[in-house]
Design an enzyme around this catalytic site. Sequence first.
Site, mmCIF file in Angstrom:
data_model
loop_
_atom_site.group_PDB
_atom_site.id
_atom_site.type_symbol
_atom_site.label_atom_id
_atom_site.label_comp_id
_atom_site.label_asym_id
_atom_site.label_seq_id
_atom_site.Cartn_x
_atom_site.Cartn_y
_atom_site.Cartn_z
ATOM 1 N N CYS A 171 0.829 -1.214 0.000
ATOM 2 C CA CYS A 171 0.000 0.000 0.000
ATOM 3 C C CYS A 171 0.863 1.264 0.000
ATOM 4 C CB CYS A 171 -0.921 -0.017 1.222
ATOM 5 S SG CYS A 171 -1.723 1.545 1.591
ATOM 6 N N CYS B 208 0.136 3.690 2.874
ATOM 7 C CA CYS B 208 0.712 3.201 4.129
ATOM 8 C C CYS B 208 2.201 3.570 4.214
ATOM 9 C CB CYS B 208 0.551 1.695 4.249
ATOM 10 S SG CYS B 208 -1.160 1.113 4.163
#
Length: 339
Positions: A214, A217
């Site tokens: 991600c 993230c």
Amino acid sequence: VFAAVESADIHKASDVDEPRVVVFQQFDEGVQHFKTDIHGEVNAENVMSFIKASSIPLMDDISPENYSDYVSSGKPLAYLFVANEEHRKTAGEAVKAVAKEFKSKINFVFIDTESFGSHARNLNLKEGEWPAFAIQNMDNNTKFPLDQSKELSIENVRIHVQGVVDGTIEPSLKSEAIPESNDGPVKVVVGKTYNEIVNDTEKDVLIEFYAPWCGHCKRLAPTYEELGTIMKDASSVVIAKMDATENDLPPDAPFSVEGFPTIKLVKAKSNEVVEYAGDRSLQSFLDLLKSSAVNSDQVPEKPPTEEAVPEDAEKKVEEEAKPTQVAEEKPEDPVKTDL
């Protein structure tokens, strides 16, 4: 199509000798009879449940066209992963025999490994070891994989399905190994330690659920690490993270992870869950903790005026995020995605 039939000839041709609800199908046996000893008394709820169940084949290949029917049925879904026709004939016949016994409680499907084999990981099965069988409760995402070292015989499948129905088989909880050391500013949570760390009623726990691929993230990581450093000496406030692709939430968790990063504050004492929807800045995290944490007296109003995370570190993380950036940052589930 719904119809009321009074003709004695049609009753006889349909093998109906008394008033009864009957569903005619274009698959399986071709007809299903509502029976009070199986389906309960004749009322609107039971009849609708019977019609829904009768509209789904005993075992069909799961596909984009029928996936939502299984999800909306309200029943657990049993998957038989097959890689070839031999698997369909051997394991398929064993599972079909059990499916006839439990059709009113569980839906059964074939799932083609060539198209959806990677979905096995989401059910805590080992990918590539086919045929394989698992049951998933669609309501709370609990998973019950059948031990892949066991033969997919009628007996083994029946015991497994009966155990899931009776509640005597515990759901499988995917978990990484418990870290040998967990003294960093951000506490690492795995499936096996979730309740111990996150549901500790003495502490407020801010937890990030992330995926290694991600991009959002990765960009958040320096800020979140800095937050952990600021709160490291707080005895009753924990900053934590969990790789949600490798660890399952416990079955009784009051939420699910639908995208990355998902950030929740689990409050001390009550374990009430507060969803974080701020701008992912350091100040916003502190504002949430200050306003919502039970132990808010341990949270500073502002970040300390210390040296921030080095600029080159932030730039490195941002650069690493670019190749894996995905538009919606959704969990990697090939069945949900493709179906």
